[in-house]
Write a protein that holds these residues in place. Sequence first.
Motif, mmCIF file in Angstrom:
data_model
loop_
_atom_site.group_PDB
_atom_site.id
_atom_site.type_symbol
_atom_site.label_atom_id
_atom_site.label_comp_id
_atom_site.label_asym_id
_atom_site.label_seq_id
_atom_site.Cartn_x
_atom_site.Cartn_y
_atom_site.Cartn_z
ATOM 1 N N LEU A 137 1.142 -1.001 -0.029
ATOM 2 C CA LEU A 137 0.016 0.146 -0.165
ATOM 3 C C LEU A 137 0.863 1.037 0.089
ATOM 4 O O LEU A 137 1.893 1.166 0.861
ATOM 5 C CB LEU A 137 -0.738 0.052 1.448
ATOM 6 C CG LEU A 137 -1.637 -0.491 0.972
ATOM 7 C CD1 LEU A 137 -3.346 -0.871 2.341
ATOM 8 C CD2 LEU A 137 -3.517 -0.952 0.089
ATOM 9 N N ASP A 192 1.645 4.132 4.873
ATOM 10 C CA ASP A 192 1.431 3.373 5.729
ATOM 11 C C ASP A 192 0.236 3.316 6.999
ATOM 12 O O ASP A 192 -0.388 2.091 7.095
ATOM 13 C CB ASP A 192 2.275 3.103 6.984
ATOM 14 C CG ASP A 192 3.611 2.074 6.481
ATOM 15 O OD1 ASP A 192 4.876 1.827 6.794
ATOM 16 O OD2 ASP A 192 3.161 1.067 5.522
ATOM 17 N N GLU A 246 -2.992 3.837 5.590
ATOM 18 C CA GLU A 246 -3.609 3.438 4.922
ATOM 19 C C GLU A 246 -4.143 2.163 5.371
ATOM 20 O O GLU A 246 -5.512 1.595 5.466
ATOM 21 C CB GLU A 246 -3.808 3.969 3.199
ATOM 22 C CG GLU A 246 -4.535 2.480 2.871
ATOM 23 C CD GLU A 246 -5.054 2.949 1.210
ATOM 24 O OE1 GLU A 246 -5.815 3.180 0.515
ATOM 25 O OE2 GLU A 246 -3.940 3.983 0.831
ATOM 26 N N ARG A 247 -3.183 1.332 5.390
ATOM 27 C CA ARG A 247 -3.360 -0.082 6.108
ATOM 28 C C ARG A 247 -3.264 0.607 7.415
ATOM 29 O O ARG A 247 -4.411 -1.592 7.775
ATOM 30 C CB ARG A 247 -1.800 -0.617 5.890
ATOM 31 C CG ARG A 247 -1.931 -2.086 6.221
ATOM 32 C CD ARG A 247 -0.499 -2.853 5.301
ATOM 33 N NE ARG A 247 -0.547 -4.576 6.207
ATOM 34 C CZ ARG A 247 0.237 -4.740 5.383
ATOM 35 N NH1 ARG A 247 1.295 -4.449 5.223
ATOM 36 N NH2 ARG A 247 0.553 -6.570 5.884
ATOM 37 N N LYS A 270 -5.541 1.923 9.249
ATOM 38 C CA LYS A 270 -7.044 1.834 9.147
ATOM 39 C C LYS A 270 -7.502 0.385 9.007
ATOM 40 O O LYS A 270 -8.869 0.738 9.030
ATOM 41 C CB LYS A 270 -7.161 3.440 8.468
ATOM 42 C CG LYS A 270 -6.695 4.331 8.639
ATOM 43 C CD LYS A 270 -7.712 5.705 7.729
ATOM 44 C CE LYS A 270 -7.144 7.025 8.907
ATOM 45 N NZ LYS A 270 -7.130 8.086 7.564
ATOM 46 N N LEU A 271 -7.761 0.360 7.919
ATOM 47 C CA LEU A 271 -7.917 -0.739 7.728
ATOM 48 C C LEU A 271 -7.852 -2.724 8.516
ATOM 49 O O LEU A 271 -8.496 -3.329 8.680
ATOM 50 C CB LEU A 271 -7.872 -1.183 6.016
ATOM 51 C CG LEU A 271 -8.653 -0.282 4.928
ATOM 52 C CD1 LEU A 271 -7.499 -0.780 3.430
ATOM 53 C CD2 LEU A 271 -9.481 0.058 4.800
ATOM 54 N N ASP A 272 -6.821 -2.591 8.423
ATOM 55 C CA ASP A 272 -6.110 -3.860 9.208
ATOM 56 C C ASP A 272 -6.058 -4.333 10.667
ATOM 57 O O ASP A 272 -5.154 -3.759 11.437
ATOM 58 C CB ASP A 272 -4.822 -4.352 8.511
ATOM 59 C CG ASP A 272 -4.406 -4.478 7.400
ATOM 60 O OD1 ASP A 272 -5.914 -4.723 6.577
ATOM 61 O OD2 ASP A 272 -3.187 -4.246 6.647
ATOM 62 N N ARG A 279 -17.034 -3.557 -0.727
ATOM 63 C CA ARG A 279 -16.030 -3.931 -0.142
ATOM 64 C C ARG A 279 -16.833 -5.448 0.114
ATOM 65 O O ARG A 279 -17.560 -5.457 0.570
ATOM 66 C CB ARG A 279 -15.169 -3.236 0.672
ATOM 67 C CG ARG A 279 -14.406 -2.210 1.029
ATOM 68 C CD ARG A 279 -14.309 -1.654 1.516
ATOM 69 N NE ARG A 279 -13.003 -0.450 1.187
ATOM 70 C CZ ARG A 279 -12.529 0.586 1.341
ATOM 71 N NH1 ARG A 279 -12.531 0.269 3.148
ATOM 72 N NH2 ARG A 279 -11.772 1.381 1.576
ATOM 73 N N ARG A 324 -13.145 -10.014 5.889
ATOM 74 C CA ARG A 324 -12.351 -8.930 6.325
ATOM 75 C C ARG A 324 -10.725 -9.641 6.566
ATOM 76 O O ARG A 324 -9.649 -9.080 6.532
ATOM 77 C CB ARG A 324 -12.824 -8.257 8.069
ATOM 78 C CG ARG A 324 -13.800 -7.775 7.246
ATOM 79 C CD ARG A 324 -13.479 -6.371 6.345
ATOM 80 N NE ARG A 324 -15.291 -5.754 6.807
ATOM 81 C CZ ARG A 324 -15.452 -4.449 6.766
ATOM 82 N NH1 ARG A 324 -14.651 -4.036 7.630
ATOM 83 N NH2 ARG A 324 -16.660 -4.091 6.521
ATOM 84 N N SER A 335 -6.829 -4.960 3.502
ATOM 85 C CA SER A 335 -6.339 -3.861 2.690
ATOM 86 C C SER A 335 -5.580 -4.546 1.520
ATOM 87 O O SER A 335 -6.136 -4.225 0.422
ATOM 88 C CB SER A 335 -4.902 -3.644 3.365
ATOM 89 O OG SER A 335 -4.096 -4.426 3.905
ATOM 90 N N LYS A 389 -8.412 -3.569 -2.125
ATOM 91 C CA LYS A 389 -7.299 -3.148 -3.611
ATOM 92 C C LYS A 389 -7.971 -5.037 -4.745
ATOM 93 O O LYS A 389 -7.738 -4.433 -5.617
ATOM 94 C CB LYS A 389 -6.015 -3.597 -2.804
ATOM 95 C CG LYS A 389 -4.580 -3.076 -4.384
ATOM 96 C CD LYS A 389 -3.671 -3.074 -3.803
ATOM 97 C CE LYS A 389 -2.653 -2.830 -5.065
ATOM 98 N NZ LYS A 389 -3.128 -1.214 -5.802
#
Length: 629
Positions: free
Chosen positions: A77, A80, A82-83, A85-87, A115, A119, A160, A164
């Motif tokens: 990604l 970092d 951004e990741r 927030k997702l993971d 999405r 998860r 993440s 994607k």
Amino acid sequence: MSDRELKQAGMLASKAYWAQSVDGLDIEPFFTALIDKNRLSDFVQMIAGLAPPVKVRFELGHPVIQRARVAKTQYRLKKDVERSKLDVPLTGKAIAVIDYGCPFAHAAYLNSRGRSRVRYAWLQDTGSLLSGATYALPRVRSSTGADRKLFRYGVELLPSLLAKVLTENTSGGRTDENACYEAVGYDLMREATTHGAHVLSIAAGYKNPLNDSKDRASDAKIIFVQLPRAAVADASGGSMNCHVIDALRYIQARTDPSADVVVNMSFGTHAGPHDGTSLLERAIDNIVNLRTPDKFKVVIPAGNSFNAACHAQLTLHQDRSHELNWEVMPDDSTDSFLEIWYGGNDNDADQVEVEVHEPFSDTFLGPVKLNQVASWCGDRQTGGNQCNEPACTIVHTASSVRADGYKNRVVLIALAPTRNDQHDQAEARYGVWKIRLTNKGAKSLVADAWIERDDPILDLGGSCRQSRFVVEHQEDTEQDYPANQSVTKFCTLNSYATAKHVQTVGAAVKPSERAHGLYATVPYRAAGYSSAGPGRDSTNGPAINWVAYSEESDVLPGINAAGTRTRYWVRRDGTSVAAPQVTRALMNEMSVVGPSPIKFVSAKQPVVPPKQPKLQLNRIANQARLVES
């Protein structure tokens, strides 16, 4: 036990099993660890050197083999943050499925933003991935740092990564599912259906495939753990246990303690103590207690072995011999296993001896007493010489102690395949093997024998053929086998079903309008294959907690649910399709405040109509509630 002591014994315990304490890190009471095959002797020496009163029980799982994969591109990604927030651990509602085959790009698991509601997915079996995957998938890492491995085998599909993949393969509001699976090299998704896809559809699909409605489970976040193919295919049933424990701890690591989590495990085996003392059952209870049973629920099927002739119960009288006839099939390419469990509250049970007689021969092995092991190599020749691998092995040992002081003993009888294409390996004779038990003690004992499951599990196929006890021919609707023989249809539950904190689900046949008119007073009729209780220790609670429909009628078998693609549907039956219905209902119940929304019919005093087999109701009476589809 410290990290240093484990490493000295050649063991690497996962980060998921270490807890912070005053003195540092302490290992959990139930944990798994990887052991180098060349360090097994060091591990055994460490266990033998532990001072009383420390006692350690352990089981060896299937070898973990990492398949080498060459990636085309490495996934990263841009930021970092951004990741991060997702993971993150999941909050709110989460349904977890431990099974085989996860269709994460299916439309039934996409939210309103496109999405995937899947998860996290941990593929413990890397053999289901293509060698030329577009993305190099990471090992299962902890959320606190990319350099700390949560588990050291398998690969993980992170939120993440899934986001994607779906974004890159969606155009005009339509997702190219084939491209999504090709992107991560998910070879198993080339199949039109998998066991896991069907179970996931019933448990968490949008809409509910049974009534085409939307409920709270339709919005729940999803975690999927895929068990290794080789471990699930192991006919002994023992190789899967450590992977199930890892799967449950992984689910807890990927969910916040505040989350409402329901786990569905739609598989099981036959053998085991059936009293809640197996290592896996005790580990499940321990893991559930880490979150409390109100926040973390585990749902399993009761099993499909009611008519399998795989359980026998007999009373071992003093100074008398008792025989069991075990019919082993020809052309069976897998090992066959039989376990005999007995015991008592004193040492009188230590006087039981066992003999095994080979078919079509006067050869026998034994008598084998407690804490003894014996084997023989059979009569197979390899290159003109006697094969030096055992065709039959007997292990007679002490096992666990129950809360009421009852001491378990177990006899394990293992047979080689009756058709072995590896000519340098052993091959057992097919036919009727006679098992003779003799009680030399002063008291009578009750012994239970289970033949381990040897039929295909989770669509794995193979040429295995289920062995069984010799019984008189009868219709499947009969209440039990004749009273003069020890083989019985009762106490045939899934070997995990007697854990204290599992929700065990039986299967029922949905009455048609015609049948309902004839038998309007009958709340349900159990499916002919649905296993029955009780367990060996009745203090653990009811053997079956729920009953759900697994057959749409007597003439329309199974339940229709999703396959691996959005337009694929498939019909399956068994208690494994009843369990996810309860998983869905429990999730809906956990998601609201107030009276339980689960509709059920009490089975405490069922009315038996004329000409209806009595067993169909009574074998799950007083222990069940019916989840309405």
